[in-house]
Scaffold this motif. Sequence first.
Motif, PDB file in Angstrom:
ATOM      1  N   GLU A  39       0.832  -1.193   0.000  1.00 25.26           N
ATOM      2  CA  GLU A  39       0.000   0.000   0.000  1.00 25.26           C
ATOM      3  C   GLU A  39       0.870   1.248   0.000  1.00 25.26           C
ATOM      4  OE1 GLU A  39      -3.943  -0.643   2.366  1.00 25.26           O
ATOM      5  OE2 GLU A  39      -2.252  -1.114   3.629  1.00 25.26           O
ATOM      6  N   SER A  42       2.876   2.707   3.136  1.00 27.62           N
ATOM      7  CA  SER A  42       3.018   1.686   4.170  1.00 27.62           C
ATOM      8  C   SER A  42       4.421   1.711   4.764  1.00 27.62           C
ATOM      9  CB  SER A  42       2.747   0.298   3.583  1.00 27.62           C
ATOM     10  OG  SER A  42       3.080  -0.699   4.538  1.00 27.62           O
ATOM     11  N   ASP A  72      -2.001  -8.858   6.782  1.00 31.88           N
ATOM     12  CA  ASP A  72      -1.213  -7.635   6.681  1.00 31.88           C
ATOM     13  C   ASP A  72      -0.214  -7.542   7.836  1.00 31.88           C
ATOM     14  OD1 ASP A  72      -2.630  -6.787   8.931  1.00 31.88           O
ATOM     15  OD2 ASP A  72      -3.823  -5.301   7.838  1.00 31.88           O
ATOM     16  N   ASP A  78      -7.923  -8.965   4.906  1.00 35.43           N
ATOM     17  CA  ASP A  78      -8.992  -8.081   4.446  1.00 35.43           C
ATOM     18  C   ASP A  78     -10.077  -8.941   3.807  1.00 35.43           C
ATOM     19  OD1 ASP A  78     -10.635  -6.147   3.477  1.00 35.43           O
ATOM     20  OD2 ASP A  78      -9.177  -5.291   2.071  1.00 35.43           O
ATOM     21  N   ARG A  83      -7.118  -5.807   0.048  1.00 33.96           N
ATOM     22  CA  ARG A  83      -5.772  -5.523   0.545  1.00 33.96           C
ATOM     23  C   ARG A  83      -4.999  -6.833   0.717  1.00 33.96           C
ATOM     24  NH1 ARG A  83      -5.725  -4.085   5.590  1.00 33.96           N
ATOM     25  NH2 ARG A  83      -3.623  -3.212   5.470  1.00 33.96           N
ATOM     26  N   TYR A  84      -3.785  -6.826   0.218  1.00 35.58           N
ATOM     27  CA  TYR A  84      -2.899  -7.994   0.321  1.00 35.58           C
ATOM     28  C   TYR A  84      -3.506  -9.252  -0.287  1.00 35.58           C
ATOM     29  CZ  TYR A  84      -0.065  -4.682   2.570  1.00 35.58           C
ATOM     30  OH  TYR A  84       0.664  -3.541   2.771  1.00 35.58           O
TER      31      TYR A  84
END
Length: 170
Positions: A39, A42, A72, A78, A83-84
């Motif tokens: 991200e 990050s 994460d 998520d 995400r990820y």
Amino acid sequence: MGRFDTTPEATADVGQPTPTLSEGPYFKPGSPEESSLVENGSGAQRLLIAGRVLTTGGQAISGAKLDFWQADENGVYDNGGCRYRGHQFSQQDGTYRLETVLPRVYTGRTRHIHVKVSANGMRELTTQLYFPGEPGNAGDRIFNERLLLTNLQQSGNTLEGSFDFVLAPG
Ligand code: FE
């Protein structure tokens, strides 16, 4: 030039397919096509995993789909978004490259990253990658040392490791 600028040496146990491992509860279909899951902004530990997708005969498989998902930096999946989570396709020489962050260990498991690898004419592989030297590996009930990342080392601000996936004929 980093060591992933050239084709990685085959490190897999070519001849035997990569062991399968349980999918777990957090797989979601429909991940975005993305080889970098990091991200913007990050501050988490960067992780780079690179390697190849091979047949049991050691031939490179191009166009294999590698679909990664992981916790994460806080140990959280998520489940509402992406995400990820991301998929990519292996290159002509079978190589792939995943840019991500080090997943935090979550309760009940040692550190790991989930992946599905599929290619035409091959059996779909669902498995998990492990990290060498993790204190939790010995107590993880599904740990398999053949699924350890190889050559794991810190390079600048990035932890770099390798893994070659070997697919069984379908
Ligand atoms: Fe998991």
